[in-house]
Design an enzyme around this catalytic site. Sequence first.
Site, PDB file in Angstrom:
ATOM      1  N   LYS A 160       5.131  25.051  34.614  1.00 25.42           N
ATOM      2  CA  LYS A 160       5.510  26.429  34.242  1.00 25.42           C
ATOM      3  C   LYS A 160       6.485  26.924  35.517  1.00 25.42           C
ATOM      4  O   LYS A 160       5.689  27.779  36.446  1.00 25.42           O
ATOM      5  CB  LYS A 160       4.310  27.372  33.904  1.00 25.42           C
TER       6      LYS A 160
HETATM    7  N1  PMP Z   1       5.490  27.621  25.506  1.00 21.07           N
HETATM    8  C1  PMP Z   1       6.333  27.943  26.437  1.00 21.07           C
HETATM    9  C2  PMP Z   1       7.490  27.185  26.607  1.00 21.07           C
HETATM   10  C3  PMP Z   1       5.959  29.266  27.251  1.00 21.07           C
HETATM   11  O1  PMP Z   1       6.981  29.473  28.031  1.00 21.07           O
HETATM   12  C4  PMP Z   1       4.891  29.678  26.885  1.00 21.07           C
HETATM   13  C5  PMP Z   1       4.618  31.184  27.612  1.00 21.07           C
HETATM   14  N2  PMP Z   1       3.982  30.760  28.853  1.00 21.07           N
HETATM   15  C6  PMP Z   1       3.884  29.074  26.142  1.00 21.07           C
HETATM   16  C7  PMP Z   1       4.183  28.171  25.413  1.00 21.07           C
HETATM   17  C8  PMP Z   1       2.645  29.940  25.877  1.00 21.07           C
HETATM   18  O2  PMP Z   1       1.696  29.530  26.804  1.00 21.07           O
HETATM   19  P1  PMP Z   1       0.659  30.665  27.273  1.00 21.07           P
HETATM   20  O3  PMP Z   1      -0.202  30.681  25.770  1.00 21.07           O
HETATM   21  O4  PMP Z   1      -0.058  29.880  28.328  1.00 21.07           O
HETATM   22  O5  PMP Z   1       1.255  31.936  27.678  1.00 21.07           O
END
Ligand code: PMP
Length: 310
Positions: A160
């Site tokens: 991330k």
């Molecule tokens: N996929 C992508 C590409 C994202 O940017 C996000 C946002 N963080 C998510 C999935 C969802 O992740 P999370 O549930 O940890 O927020």
Amino acid sequence: MKYTVENRRIWFKGEIINVNDAKINVLAPTAQFGLNVFEGIPCYWNEEEAQLYAFRLDEHYDRLLRSAKLIQIDCKYTKDDFTKALIDVVRANEYDENLSVRQTLFVDGFGSWGSADPVEMFVAPIPRGRTSAEYNKKGLNCCVTSWRRISDETLSPRIKCGANYMNSRVGQREALRNGYDTCIFLNELGKVAEGPGSCFFMVKDGVIITPKLTDSVLESITRDTVIQIAKSENIPVVERTIDRTELYTCDEAFLCGSAMEITPVLSVDKYLVGKGEVGVLTKRLHLLYLDVVRGKNKKFKNWITPVYRL
Ligand code: PMP
């Protein structure tokens, strides 16, 4: 004192200061190359308890450290430091509303894209509902973007980092240009991956189906939350590769993420999903999710951290 958003306090390099006083040099690797890793941590206000709950801090901080390790930056902060910074800065703002807290490790100084240090941190609370439009919709009309999701062989979607969002951006911009709310990415093999800031789920014959973690997706915390909530309700869940045409024939679909929560997909490439309305299971999971994040579901109490003193 509760600060306005324009004058909110942020945690910046160990101090709590006015956001307007937080300065990063334009030549810092984070500014030039997006050399940073971050988390968006949801915090939900529980009205009855007059308490703000941070959701799944442990899992967010584990992912932050994994991202830092994979992108090879030297993080001097511990999980305890992360937690203390978040709690201190939210308290400093006296927020009593739902937030997304942006917690970012960034490469500061005057190095280049190859630099591993100095690594610094900021923690900025963002009142919800003020980011991208697609996060505020009741239902989404999606397209399959012509761009492919990044892969583990090029730049892993598991990390991330700020730079990975440029892939999300081109898909999202294409969707908006063509009159859709958002897009769904296929991976290098042409199988369904995820949305630009969200994970994909569909429902077929009462079974909830989502791509595997090795299908080019972020290790999403909401994805895991949905899976665990569904299992606790005895709703069958399957993690498997999904074909593009299944997007057009499933009974229900939704995108989910910390910012998006659980948002129904009403159509994909103008094919209606089910009847083009919010699905029954989607709605049920969304309501369960909203209870869990606010600390109203006893089974999942260990996922929430109170921000204010008890
Ligand atoms: N996929 C992508 C590409 C994202 O940017 C996000 C946002 N963080 C998510 C999935 C969802 O992740 P999370 O549930 O940890 O927020």
